[in-house]
Design a protein around this motif. Structure first.
Motif, mmCIF file in Angstrom:
data_model
loop_
_atom_site.group_PDB
_atom_site.id
_atom_site.type_symbol
_atom_site.label_atom_id
_atom_site.label_comp_id
_atom_site.label_asym_id
_atom_site.label_seq_id
_atom_site.Cartn_x
_atom_site.Cartn_y
_atom_site.Cartn_z
ATOM 1 N N GLY A 113 0.667 -1.142 0.001
ATOM 2 C CA GLY A 113 0.176 0.071 0.042
ATOM 3 C C GLY A 113 0.892 1.244 -0.045
ATOM 4 N N ARG A 114 2.084 1.164 0.428
ATOM 5 C CA ARG A 114 2.927 2.521 0.370
ATOM 6 C C ARG A 114 4.454 2.044 -0.007
ATOM 7 N NH1 ARG A 114 6.048 5.662 4.072
ATOM 8 N NH2 ARG A 114 5.990 4.324 5.585
ATOM 9 N N LEU A 115 4.885 3.013 -0.675
ATOM 10 C CA LEU A 115 6.351 2.661 -1.152
ATOM 11 C C LEU A 115 7.162 3.757 -0.736
ATOM 12 C CD1 LEU A 115 5.558 2.051 -4.888
ATOM 13 C CD2 LEU A 115 5.929 0.184 -3.194
ATOM 14 N N GLU A 116 8.576 3.506 -0.354
ATOM 15 C CA GLU A 116 9.432 4.482 -0.230
ATOM 16 C C GLU A 116 10.612 4.340 -1.390
ATOM 17 O OE1 GLU A 116 10.825 5.470 3.925
ATOM 18 O OE2 GLU A 116 9.635 3.665 4.493
ATOM 19 N N ALA A 117 10.926 5.339 -1.901
ATOM 20 C CA ALA A 117 12.197 5.428 -2.859
ATOM 21 C C ALA A 117 12.900 6.548 -2.661
ATOM 22 C CB ALA A 117 11.045 5.685 -4.308
#
Length: 370
Positions: free
Chosen positions: A289-293
């Motif tokens: 549901g959530r990404l960090e990049a």
């Protein structure tokens, strides 16, 4: 850029780049064809008519240039390709991540090394056979957009291009369906009209990524051998010869010997290269549901906060998302959850059909978590 230009046409030996070069000539530009020699030993990379790294491809590119009537040269970028693309691919897998070497090649080779050399030699632009479109906005910014042919759109792998690179790029095929490109190649007398497209990683000759990595990495620590464990119970279900053989979301090839208690298939959920542990579990646990990049590259100005979409695989679907960029850190809240997303993959950000930029996924969070 207006008026006739001095253009380098990057010719891979395939039908798309040949027609792109021909169209650049037809548009009135002064075109020189170049083929990139990317393998230090062409026989060690792809074999057959696959449109990338073979001696056959170089010959096909030269013949196409002769038919079009343009000068043709081969540029040897094999050392840089090996260091920036092949070694990076191995290092990323060894670290338990899933890279996209095509994006890396576009970033480091086709639109950095090639463009730098072309500008240094007095050329104005580089033309390629990528399926994507360029538009000039009212403020003069060059925008990168999806191709007219959704089935062939390659804007995802171009999401690493900066505004300066886009200003020196030409994509002559962006408004044309692939079927028409093949017909045009035949009308122009180009022998590559029926040449098959390349689909796999160009430097893996047989498409067996795991086998290639096993051969190249061998017993390279810390990835030689480890346990396959159930993510929920911690039970050891099997053993493996190297974490590089696995990707997040993988179902086949686990060879666990016994089914899950509910009889449903298991999927790779996590890869820990230091311990050599591969965690598996149910498909539901793959929902993100959530990404960090990080390592963000924007096609223009950084978006700040954007309600748009992201594409997480080269041929994947779009997911509605809220994207927040803060320096080099990018946070992506997925309105439409995704499955099987792994660190190392690229998140390419869109605003409608316009490519905003891209970033490399560094962490994922399950759907429903904060």
């Amino acid at each position: 850029m207006a008026g006739p230009l001095k253009v380098v046409a990057a010719m891979s030996g395939g039908v798309d780049s040949a027609v792109a070069a021909a169209r650049a000539v037809e548009a009135g530009h002064d075109v020189t064809g170049i083929h990139l020699a990317l393998s230090r030993n062409p026989a060690s990379y792809r074999s057959g008519a696959r449109g990338c790294c073979t001696l056959e491809d170089a010959h096909d590119a030269r013949r196409a240039a002769d038919v079009i009537g343009i000068p043709f040269y081969v540029w040897d970028l094999s050392e840089r390709f090996h260091e920036d693309v092949v070694v990076d691919f191995m290092d990323e897998y060894a670290a338990g991540r899933t890279p996209n070497p095509c994006l890396r090649c576009n970033e480091k080779i086709k639109f950095a090394a090639v463009l730098d050399r072309a500008i240094g030699l007095g050329f104005d632009a580089v033309a390629t056979g990528h399926y994507a479109r360029l538009r000039v906005a009212a403020d003069g910014e060059v925008e990168l957009h999806r191709a007219e042919d959704d089935g062939k759109d390659q804007s995802y792998v171009l999401g690493v291009l900066t505004q300066d690179q886009l200003r020196h790029s030409l994509f002559p095929l962006g408004d044309t369906p692939k079927s028409q490109v093949r017909q045009e190649a035949e009308r122009r007398g180009l022998r590559v009209a029926d040449k098959p497209d390349s689909h796999d990683i160009c430097f893996v000759s047989d498409g067996d990524n795991a086998g290639w990595l096993r051969e190249k990495l061998g017993e390279r620590a810390p990835n030689h051998g480890g346990d396959i464990v159930d993510d929920a119970s911690g039970e050891v279900l099997g053993h493996h010869d190297g974490t590089y053989a696995f990707t997040i979301g993988q179902r086949k090839g686990l060879r666990l010997g016994r089914p899950a208690a509910d009889g449903k298939p298991r999927f790779v959920l996590d890869i820990e290269p230091v311990s050599g542990t591969v965690k598996v579990g149910p498909r539901a646990a793959l929902r993100v549901g959530r990404l960090e990049a990080s390592h963000a590259r924007w096609c223009g100005a950084a978006p700040g906060r954007l309600m748009g979409t992201v594409q997480l695989r080269a041929h994947g679907s779009e997911h509605r998302a809220v994207v927040t960029a803060d320096g080099d850190h990018v946070d992506v809240e997925l309105i439409d959850p995704a499955e099987g997303i792994a660190p190392g993959q690229s998140a390419v950000v869109y605003d409608g059909t316009r490519v905003v930029g891209s970033a490399t996924i560094s962490a994922t969070h399950p759907a429903g978590s904060r």
